[in-house]
Write a protein that holds these residues in place. Structure first.
Motif, mmCIF file in Angstrom:
data_model
loop_
_atom_site.group_PDB
_atom_site.id
_atom_site.type_symbol
_atom_site.label_atom_id
_atom_site.label_comp_id
_atom_site.label_asym_id
_atom_site.label_seq_id
_atom_site.Cartn_x
_atom_site.Cartn_y
_atom_site.Cartn_z
ATOM 1 N N PRO A 165 -1.782 -43.251 -48.612
ATOM 2 C CA PRO A 165 -1.879 -43.243 -47.511
ATOM 3 C C PRO A 165 -1.350 -44.014 -45.922
ATOM 4 N N PHE A 166 -0.205 -45.381 -46.849
ATOM 5 C CA PHE A 166 -0.078 -46.267 -45.667
ATOM 6 C C PHE A 166 1.828 -45.100 -45.343
ATOM 7 N N THR A 167 1.407 -44.545 -45.702
ATOM 8 C CA THR A 167 2.851 -43.346 -45.819
ATOM 9 C C THR A 167 1.762 -42.665 -44.103
ATOM 10 N N SER A 168 1.238 -41.765 -44.445
ATOM 11 C CA SER A 168 0.144 -41.003 -43.726
ATOM 12 C C SER A 168 0.696 -42.297 -41.881
ATOM 13 N N THR A 169 -0.205 -43.292 -42.338
ATOM 14 C CA THR A 169 -0.486 -44.308 -41.392
ATOM 15 C C THR A 169 1.433 -44.051 -40.162
ATOM 16 N N LYS A 170 2.024 -44.574 -41.125
ATOM 17 C CA LYS A 170 3.538 -44.518 -40.497
ATOM 18 C C LYS A 170 4.006 -43.185 -39.740
ATOM 19 N N LEU A 171 3.887 -42.418 -40.399
ATOM 20 C CA LEU A 171 4.094 -40.891 -40.627
ATOM 21 C C LEU A 171 3.564 -40.618 -39.088
ATOM 22 N N ASN A 172 2.301 -40.799 -39.313
ATOM 23 C CA ASN A 172 1.238 -39.874 -37.847
ATOM 24 C C ASN A 172 1.753 -41.519 -36.819
ATOM 25 N N LYS A 173 2.343 -42.670 -36.734
ATOM 26 C CA LYS A 173 2.955 -43.404 -35.555
ATOM 27 C C LYS A 173 4.100 -42.734 -35.527
ATOM 28 N N MET A 174 4.861 -42.346 -36.436
ATOM 29 C CA MET A 174 5.600 -41.990 -35.781
ATOM 30 C C MET A 174 6.135 -40.645 -35.422
ATOM 31 N N LEU A 175 5.281 -40.074 -35.471
ATOM 32 C CA LEU A 175 5.011 -38.514 -34.683
ATOM 33 C C LEU A 175 4.217 -38.646 -33.776
ATOM 34 N N ALA A 176 3.650 -39.925 -33.072
ATOM 35 C CA ALA A 176 2.711 -40.469 -32.130
ATOM 36 C C ALA A 176 1.487 -39.132 -32.537
ATOM 37 N N LEU A 177 1.082 -39.320 -33.302
ATOM 38 C CA LEU A 177 -0.124 -38.502 -34.136
ATOM 39 C C LEU A 177 -1.727 -39.340 -33.806
ATOM 40 N N GLU A 178 -1.645 -40.733 -34.236
ATOM 41 C CA GLU A 178 -2.019 -41.521 -34.051
ATOM 42 C C GLU A 178 -3.621 -41.355 -33.548
ATOM 43 N N ASN A 179 -4.153 -40.804 -32.369
ATOM 44 C CA ASN A 179 -5.372 -40.448 -31.778
ATOM 45 C C ASN A 179 -5.766 -38.662 -32.360
ATOM 46 N N ALA A 180 -4.730 -38.119 -32.853
ATOM 47 C CA ALA A 180 -4.947 -36.299 -32.441
ATOM 48 C C ALA A 180 -6.484 -36.628 -33.520
ATOM 49 N N ASN A 181 -6.374 -36.988 -34.820
ATOM 50 C CA ASN A 181 -7.967 -37.200 -35.502
ATOM 51 C C ASN A 181 -7.501 -35.541 -35.919
ATOM 52 N N PHE A 182 -6.452 -35.111 -36.482
ATOM 53 C CA PHE A 182 -6.886 -34.531 -37.343
ATOM 54 C C PHE A 182 -7.691 -34.406 -38.618
#
Length: 686
Positions: free
Chosen positions: A502-519
């Motif tokens: 889960p921590f990696t997912s958060t970091k990766l979503n932030k890197m890809l600018a997907l924090e608000n994508a709600n996939f």
């Protein structure tokens, strides 16, 4: 149940007499968290509950040892456990305490309902009693020989060696854990749940109904218990720490912790429902709810036989759909032990390896004892981090992010014409969510995580085969397509890794600018593209860092120190031999001597033939120390000799005495030495 409307997920309540260690995590909390996170990503209605188990004898034993109250103990460890879970990313919907008001009320009401419905047997029985301590001995206050396997340190409720559950009165040679005295039998009144009356129903429900969908280790243990014949089980205890028995005649007694604790799942759900303005009852009483218990193998009987029987007797509750219990995790080849400090404690790990929460989650899942006991080693921890997380997952993401910034200023390029390899790769990517989901839903979390890592392998292979760092010089359109496909794989990983990392997912979503994508879980298969053309990603950052040899050595040294401390404690704690009188002691003629000759006895491994100057003579002594000492190394050694031991012939050689030896904390054989400078041969030791 084909399509549940909701899920109730429980994780075994940890005892608050110590912190959480990796065995607890691998056996219960990591798999439960993976399952819960996955279901929520599917959009399911889920409540995931746990809480501190704050009653029972282990807490009172801990309090006695530390000279504090049971409440002090549970407050201390509830705080440590709660923070450890939170920092480690175990995402409970509610983490409760069995000392809380809601739980006391729920457990008391549950007991009263069964009592009023006549579901209990009330009996006066003989229980073990410690005359010196002036108290009845509940399960963990009794230690003795297991009647099934012969293990001499079995507890009164369960044998830690063979896993068999029993009553304290079943033990052979029981002793009080409080005073060490042999207990007596004394009459006391208790209430029993008549498991034998539910045996036909349990056979039908478990042995027939769950033969195909429960894990073999769970089903096998249940079958063994049922086949042996069930007996009434006491649901009350003579203790002053716990939930008071809420009926007449229950004064001075509390609910047995294994009656009280599983009801903690219900009270935790009640608290959650109240906090979220929901109705708790559908999560425990609606037939369209799927109830799943995550536990270790030592709790199988309680969650598969005793608690379901309680629910069945009450009449309004659903039963567990599955109880995917794991086996045990060992540490560096030895069984984890809280009492011997042979463990990797979660709160200490989080201090020693900051930012590496997901590394431990990954390694514990990769080594999960799903079908048999497994082993955690620090070398394997290092290897999996460096060779898998860093070299496969982290390497792929880093290459994609770096190249995207290098070639396109961090913007997702438009795909040109898709070749067969591109379409094949994207089709394979879209199939992975279903593959991983199938493994998770079968409680095969090792397999599921391995499939998630295969997505990273897919990305690495695709980049290696298509070589965008080469085509950028010759074919701009082809490079754009390759990077577009690689970025879709990276975005999919951000979602697919979330249940496991889960921590990696958060970091990766932030890197890809997907924090608000709600996939959600289905987005990978349903969306044409997770990253649209011209989407701006952020600068690359390393998801994982290498674990160095020095860090591993530090952990191994910590375990070695524990091993030495345990050995020293064992040496110090050896029981006293039977009493010797003064006259017995004066018969022993102990003298200082010197070894003047030493040679191996032919055709033996252990025996040395020594010539020892005792001051009164030079005599032959045969000693079994050949595996520890070379003959040439001990010539001239001062020793302590039992001079008047009756001579005996060993392998044809007459031995006329004994050399006094002992073992140090490391188990090494050493001489019991006199002062070599001041003691003359023949000096009497008295």
């Amino acid at each position: 149940m084909s399509t549940p409307k909701r899920y109730t997920i429980t994780a075994a309540l940890p005892y608050t007499n110590g912190p959480i260690h990796i065995g607890h995590l691998a056996g219960v909390y990591v798999p439960a968290d993976i399952y819960s996170r996955y279901l929520k990503m599917r959009g399911e209605d889920v409540v995931f509950v746990c809480g501190s188990d704050e009653h029972g004898v282990p807490i009172t034993i801990k309090a006695k040892k530390e000279g504090i109250t049971p409440q002090d103990v549970v407050d201390k460890y509830d705080g440590i456990i709660r923070k450890s879970f939170q920092d480690f990313g175990i995402e409970f919907d509610n983490y409760s305490r069995t000392s809380g008001k809601t739980h006391h009320e729920t457990a008391s009401a549950f007991f009263k309902k069964l009592y009023e419905d006549g579901k209990f047997i009330e009996e006066v029985t003989e229980q073990l009693y410690d005359e010196e301590a002036k108290q009845f001995l509940a399960d963990r206050f009794v230690v003795g020989t297991c009647p099934k396997c012969g293990y001499e340190e079995s507890y009164g409720d369960q044998c830690e060696k063979c896993g068999t559950s029993h009553n304290a009165t079943d033990l052979i040679n029981p002793k009080s854990a409080i005073t060490g005295n042999i207990p007596t039998l004394k009459e006391t009144r208790h209430w029993f749940l008549p498991l034998d009356q539910y045996e036909p129903w349990l056979k039908e429900w478990i042995l027939d109904g769950h033969k195909k969908d429960w894990k073999s280790n769970v089903y096998g243990q249940c079958k063994s218990w049922i086949d042996d014949g069930l007996r009434p089980r006491a649901v009350t205890r003579d203790l002053d720490w716990g939930i008071p028995v809420p009926v007449k005649g229950g004064e001075g007694k509390v609910l047995y912790v294994w009656f009280d604790a599983p009801i903690g799942y219900i009270s935790a759900t009640k608290e959650w429902a109240e906090q979220n303005n929901k109705d708790w009852e559908p999560y425990w009483k609606d037939k369209d709810t799927k109830l799943v218990h995550f536990i270790g193998k030592d709790n199988i009987v309680f969650h598969c036989i005793i608690f379901p029987t309680m629910l069945k007797a009450e009449g309004s509750y659903i039963l567990p759909d599955n109880v995917p219990a794991n086996e045990f995790l060992n540490l560096e080849g030895n069984k984890l032990s809280t009492s011997k400090n042979w463990a990797v404690w979660l709160h200490e790990y989080l201090e020693d390896f900051p930012g590496k929460e997901d590394v431990l989650r990954y390694v514990l899942t990769a080594n999960a004892p799903e079908t048999k006991d497994n082993d955690f080693t620090w070398k394997d921890f290092q290897q999996r981090n460096n060779s898998e997380l860093v070299a496969i997952f982290g390497n792929f993401i880093n290459r994609v992010a770096v190249l995207t910034h290098k070639y396109y200023e961090g913007k997702v390029p438009a795909a040109a014409e898709l070749k067969e390899i591109d379409e094949q790769t994207l089709a394979e990517l879209k199939a992975y969510p279903a593959v991983i989901a199938s493994s998770i839903e079968k409680y095969r979390f090792r397999e599921a995580q391995a499939e998630m890592m295969n997505v990273a392998r897919l990305g690495n292979k695709y980049l290696a085969d298509e070589e965008p760092w080469k085509t950028i010089k010759t074919d701009e359109a082809r490079t754009q397509t390759v990077m577009y496909v690689a970025l879709q794989i990276a975005a999919a990983l951000a979602t697919l890794c979330k249940p496991f990392l889960p921590f990696t997912s958060t970091k990766l979503n932030k890197m890809l600018a997907l924090e608000n994508a709600n996939f959600d879980w289905n987005s990978i298969s349903s969306e044409e593209a997770l990253l649209k053309e011209r989407h701006q990603i952020k600068e690359a950052e390393l998801l994982f860092s290498k674990v160095e040899d020095e860090e591993i050595q530090k952990q191994l040294e910590k375990l070695e120190a524990t091993k030495k401390a345990n050995a020293a404690e064992v040496k110090a704690a050896e029981p006293q031999k039977e009493i010797a009188t003064f006259d017995d002691f004066t018969k022993l003629d102990l003298r200082v001597g010197t070894i003047v000759e030493a040679e191996k006895m032919p055709k033996t491994k252990k025996l040395l033939v020594l010539k020892v100057d005792t001051g009164i003579d030079v005599r032959t002594i045969v000693s079994g120390i050949a595996e520890s000492f070379k003959p040439e190394d001990i010539i001239g050694k001062k020793v302590t000799v039992l001079a008047n031991l009756a001579p005996r012939k060993l392998r044809g050689t007459m031995s006329e005495g004994m050399i006094l030896m002992t073992e140090n904390a490391e188990g090494k054989l050493v001489f019991v030495n006199p002062d070599e400078e001041k003691m003359n041969n023949g000096t009497v030791i008295s």
